[in-house]
Design a protein around this motif. Structure first.
Motif, short mmCIF file in Angstrom:
data_model
loop_
_atom_site.label_atom_id
_atom_site.label_comp_id
_atom_site.label_asym_id
_atom_site.label_seq_id
_atom_site.Cartn_x
_atom_site.Cartn_y
_atom_site.Cartn_z
N ARG A 4 24.85 15.84 22.19
CA ARG A 4 24.37 15.52 23.38
C ARG A 4 23.93 14.19 23.42
O ARG A 4 24.20 13.31 23.94
CB ARG A 4 23.42 16.46 23.89
CG ARG A 4 23.81 17.52 24.71
CD ARG A 4 23.87 17.09 26.22
NE ARG A 4 24.92 18.09 26.75
CZ ARG A 4 24.32 19.14 27.40
NH1 ARG A 4 23.13 19.83 27.28
NH2 ARG A 4 25.18 20.13 27.67
N ILE A 5 22.68 13.82 22.50
CA ILE A 5 22.37 12.79 22.21
C ILE A 5 23.12 11.65 21.88
O ILE A 5 22.94 10.62 22.38
CB ILE A 5 20.88 12.73 21.41
CG1 ILE A 5 19.91 14.03 21.92
CG2 ILE A 5 20.14 11.73 21.16
CD1 ILE A 5 18.88 14.43 20.79
N SER B 67 24.88 20.75 18.67
CA SER B 67 25.19 20.40 19.88
C SER B 67 24.18 19.79 20.63
O SER B 67 24.27 18.71 21.75
CB SER B 67 25.39 21.83 20.75
OG SER B 67 24.36 22.35 21.01
N ILE B 68 22.79 19.80 20.25
CA ILE B 68 21.77 18.82 20.73
C ILE B 68 22.06 17.44 20.33
O ILE B 68 21.95 16.52 20.90
CB ILE B 68 20.42 19.26 20.31
CG1 ILE B 68 19.98 20.76 21.13
CG2 ILE B 68 19.37 18.37 20.53
CD1 ILE B 68 18.52 21.31 20.59
N PHE C 13 23.86 25.47 18.11
CA PHE C 13 22.92 24.67 19.07
C PHE C 13 22.39 23.48 18.51
O PHE C 13 22.36 22.49 19.24
CB PHE C 13 21.75 25.86 19.27
CG PHE C 13 20.98 25.59 20.37
CD1 PHE C 13 21.46 25.48 21.48
CD2 PHE C 13 19.53 25.45 19.99
CE1 PHE C 13 20.19 24.96 22.44
CE2 PHE C 13 18.69 25.08 20.98
CZ PHE C 13 19.13 24.75 22.10
N LEU C 14 21.79 23.46 17.42
CA LEU C 14 21.35 22.37 16.83
C LEU C 14 22.06 21.13 16.87
O LEU C 14 21.79 19.93 17.38
CB LEU C 14 20.57 22.71 15.45
CG LEU C 14 19.50 23.27 15.24
CD1 LEU C 14 19.33 23.31 13.71
CD2 LEU C 14 18.38 22.67 16.08
N ARG D 275 23.46 14.06 11.68
CA ARG D 275 24.12 15.51 11.72
C ARG D 275 24.37 16.53 10.76
O ARG D 275 24.08 17.71 10.49
CB ARG D 275 25.37 15.42 12.95
CG ARG D 275 25.17 15.20 14.38
CD ARG D 275 26.18 14.72 15.09
NE ARG D 275 27.16 15.95 15.10
CZ ARG D 275 28.49 15.83 15.65
NH1 ARG D 275 29.01 14.74 16.03
NH2 ARG D 275 29.08 16.88 15.44
#
Lengths: 251, 250
Positions: free
Chosen positions: A242-243, A238-239, A235-236, A182
């Motif tokens: 999520r994963i 948050s992806i 957005f990146l 991240r």
């Protein structure tokens, strides 16, 4: 809490607009929110330079980031696991890492251009450098933080070195490694824009877009580009988050 | 008959910070017979854990030799199972995944190891928990998983390092009974280390008492009581008292 932060954002944007209307924030210093929206719409419809549309700029920047970030992860994760596992390899490689790491990725731009020319390769190289070290260091510390008894327990069950690397160290380092990914992606995304400031002479890229907007003195388009950068970065991440919640549900 | 496990003059010394040698285990020789339930009893810091780690092949002895069925132990060996006090399950694997681990690294195919793991889940009475992660289990459940994970590899001997010390009294008692029934069912050789005298007398067919620093054998007692043992019987109390006294005097 989510609705509250949304509300706060809305209020601040409204205040900002109000201050612009009242003439307290002059448009040549900072454009109003509505002005930025207008600037964004011209970027979307007409493009800057004319014909070079906003989404293509964003896609091109993203592509550079995925390129550099992908290579960085592919190299940093295995290397980090091995460096975490072997004291000797760690002792040998740590000085190199610690000398190269403080050099800002941007300082590599001249060399990158010399090596790869101007284009996606040199941009990807700069991003690679920005993303590589956070991933590497977090992977190493993920392995080092692992409970030694986990390794012993699996050894007793007949695990060989490769089993331990793949079935114990790799999954065990995942929480820390993921934090590294991240951070690495975040830094990669920040570096792409900066790399495009200097490393792109024509074509596409959000950093390049902002540079042109500066040249033609369009603060609305400058800030518009900045906002797009911010949203894509969010957005990146948050992806990845999520994963992460899926991948680390065992924690 | 040949003993299953034979320890000959095992010594272990560690180098402490100031380069002084600390003797953890001193000249321990003993034999373990197949199917036996042996308890090693000693206070904390008497080298019990070190002794187990050497038998498990995690640490080489400084002196002496350990043989399993006349084979010198040089490293970890699937024939020697080990249960840690702190359970040590892989937190990212489910109950099923943990139990399957040993078969997986042995190369058993997936369908077969799944089938076998389900069998053991039944044995440890954890049906319905197959897909839970360790964090969702209680201490006793975790230790059952660790036991299943060890015995599914069919080790010749199961080493247990204070396996129930981290559990509350009631759970510990249940786990002791569970272990006895498992032992009776499977006939496994169990090498059980504890500092708890009641536990040792309740479980073991033979007690070996260790002194502290360095760990040395004080005495050996045969516990000739039928299972399940009555902890209030005269004989139980007598053996317990004797063991306590010996531990105190050494």
């Amino acid at each position: 809490m989510k609705w509250f932060s949304g509300l706060l954002l809305l209020i601040s944007v409204f205040l900002w607009q109000l201050l612009s209307w009242l003439g307290i924030l002059p448009p040549y210093r900072i454009p109003s929110p509505l002005g930025i929206l207008k600037g964004l719409s011209t970027l979307l419809v007409d493009g800057l330079p004319p014909g070079y549309l906003l989404h293509r700029h964003a896609l091109e920047s993203l592509l550079r980031v995925f390129y550099g970030f992908g290579i960085a992860s592919a190299l940093a994760i295995p290397l980090g696991i091995v460096m975490g596992w072997s004291k000797i390899i760690r002792a040998i490689l740590t000085p190199f890492v610690e000398i190269v790491r403080p050099v800002p990725p941007l300082a590599w731009i001249p060399l990158a251009i010399l090596w790869f020319g101007i284009g996606i390769k040199s941009a990807a190289f700069i991003i690679f450098l920005g993303a590589f070290f956070p991933i590497l260091l977090n992977t190493i510390s993920g392995v080092l933080m692992l409970d030694v008894r986990l390794i012993e327990a699996t050894k007793v069950l007949g695990a060989r070195e490769t089993d331990i690397l793949l079935k114990v160290l790799a999954p065990g380092a995942l929480p820390s490694l993921w934090t590294g990914l991240r951070i690495g992606l975040g830094i990669g995304w920040m570096t792409v824009v900066a790399a495009e400031f200097t490393g792109v002479k024509s074509g596409y890229g959000l950093g390049y877009l902002i540079m042109i907007a500066r040249d033609i003195q369009r603060p609305d388009q400058i800030v518009g580009g900045m906002i797009v950068i911010g949203f894509i970065g969010y957005f990146l991440d948050s992806i990845l988050r999520r994963i992460e919640s899926r991948l680390l549900e065992w924690m | 008959m040949e003993p299953l496990l034979r320890l000959i003059n095992i010594r272990k010394t560690f180098n402490s910070v100031k380069d002084q040698k600390v003797e953890a285990v001193d000249e321990i020789s003993l034999e373990v017979w197949e199917g036996e339930f042996l308890c090693i009893l000693g206070r904390s810091g008497c080298g019990k854990t070190t002794l187990l780690r050497m038998i498990a092949g995690l640490e080489p002895p400084t002196g002496g030799e350990i043989f399993l069925e006349n084979q010198l132990i040089r490293g970890t060996d699937p024939n020697v199972g080990l249960i840690f006090q702190e359970f040590v399950l892989l937190p990212w694997r489910t109950v099923l995944g943990n139990i399957e681990f040993g078969l997986e690294v042995m190369g058993v195919d997936q369908a077969q190891r799944r089938r076998k793991a389900m069998e053991y889940i039944k044995i440890i009475e954890l049906e319905g928990f197959e897909h839970q992660y360790p964090k969702e289990l209680s201490g006793g459940m975790k230790q059952r998983v660790a036991i299943a994970r060890a015995i599914i590899c069919n080790p010749k001997i199961l080493l247990m390092d204070e396996p129930f010390a981290a559990l509350d009294a009631q759970t510990r008692f249940n786990m002791q009974k569970f272990l006895l029934s498992l032992w009776e069912k499977t006939g496994k050789t169990i090498f059980f280390v504890t500092h708890n005298v009641d536990e040792a007398v309740f479980l073991g067919q033979r007690l070996i008492l260790l002194s502290s620093r360095p760990g040395k054998i004080i005495s050996e007692t045969k516990v000739d009581l039928d299972y399940p043992r009555d902890i209030h019987s005269m004989e139980f109390i007598r053996i317990r008292k004797e063991a306590l006294q010996q531990l105190e005097n050494n």
